[in-house]
Design a protein around this motif. Structure first.
Motif, PDB file in Angstrom:
ATOM      1  N   ASN A  44     -13.637-129.241  63.512  1.00  0.00           N
ATOM      2  CA  ASN A  44     -13.043-127.986  63.037  1.00  0.00           C
ATOM      3  C   ASN A  44     -12.362-128.111  61.682  1.00  0.00           C
ATOM      4  O   ASN A  44     -11.520-127.292  61.335  1.00  0.00           O
ATOM      5  CB  ASN A  44     -12.061-127.421  64.073  1.00  0.00           C
ATOM      6  N   GLN A  47     -12.963-124.986  59.541  1.00  0.00           N
ATOM      7  CA  GLN A  47     -12.139-123.840  59.937  1.00  0.00           C
ATOM      8  C   GLN A  47     -10.707-123.999  59.443  1.00  0.00           C
ATOM      9  O   GLN A  47     -10.077-123.037  59.001  1.00  0.00           O
ATOM     10  CB  GLN A  47     -12.143-123.677  61.457  1.00  0.00           C
ATOM     11  N   ASP A  50     -10.692-123.227  55.731  1.00  0.00           N
ATOM     12  CA  ASP A  50     -10.879-121.786  55.513  1.00  0.00           C
ATOM     13  C   ASP A  50      -9.591-121.020  55.797  1.00  0.00           C
ATOM     14  O   ASP A  50      -9.225-120.110  55.056  1.00  0.00           O
ATOM     15  CB  ASP A  50     -12.016-121.250  56.384  1.00  0.00           C
ATOM     16  N   ARG A  51      -8.890-121.396  56.870  1.00  0.00           N
ATOM     17  CA  ARG A  51      -7.612-120.753  57.203  1.00  0.00           C
ATOM     18  C   ARG A  51      -6.558-121.027  56.137  1.00  0.00           C
ATOM     19  O   ARG A  51      -5.823-120.137  55.714  1.00  0.00           O
ATOM     20  CB  ARG A  51      -7.108-121.245  58.560  1.00  0.00           C
TER      21      ARG A  51
END
Length: 90
Positions: A44, A47, A50-51
């Motif tokens: 992850n 992710q 990206d967050r």
């Protein structure tokens, strides 16, 4: 990269067919496209980045300076600029 002797895994008929094209050399056989995974898909990591980038864009749109964002996120000013000025892919 690990090498495997074709004699140990392929049928003789297939080896004979391949030998018509190449003999005694190393041959790379890539994974099927569906077998490859994108960067960060296992842990992850993608992710998380990206967050983080979305948070940086939000803070920038709320008038936080690029220099302050660089300090807050321990990133270079150039990296922050790249994050806030590059259009996000949908």
């Amino acid at each position: 990269m690990e090498y495997t002797n074709a004699k140990h895994i392929l049928p003789n008929k297939l080896i004979e067919e391949i030998q018509q094209y190449i003999q005694g050399e190393t041959l790379y056989i890539p994974k099927q496209e569906k077998a490859t995974r994108t960067w960060g898909s296992l842990n992850n990591g993608r992710q998380w980045i990206d967050r983080r980038n979305a948070d940086i864009r939000q803070a920038f749109s709320n008038n936080k300076s690029i220099e302050q964002l660089a300090k807050d996120y321990f990133l270079s000013v150039d990296t922050i600029k790249r994050i806030v000025y590059t259009k996000q892919k949908k």
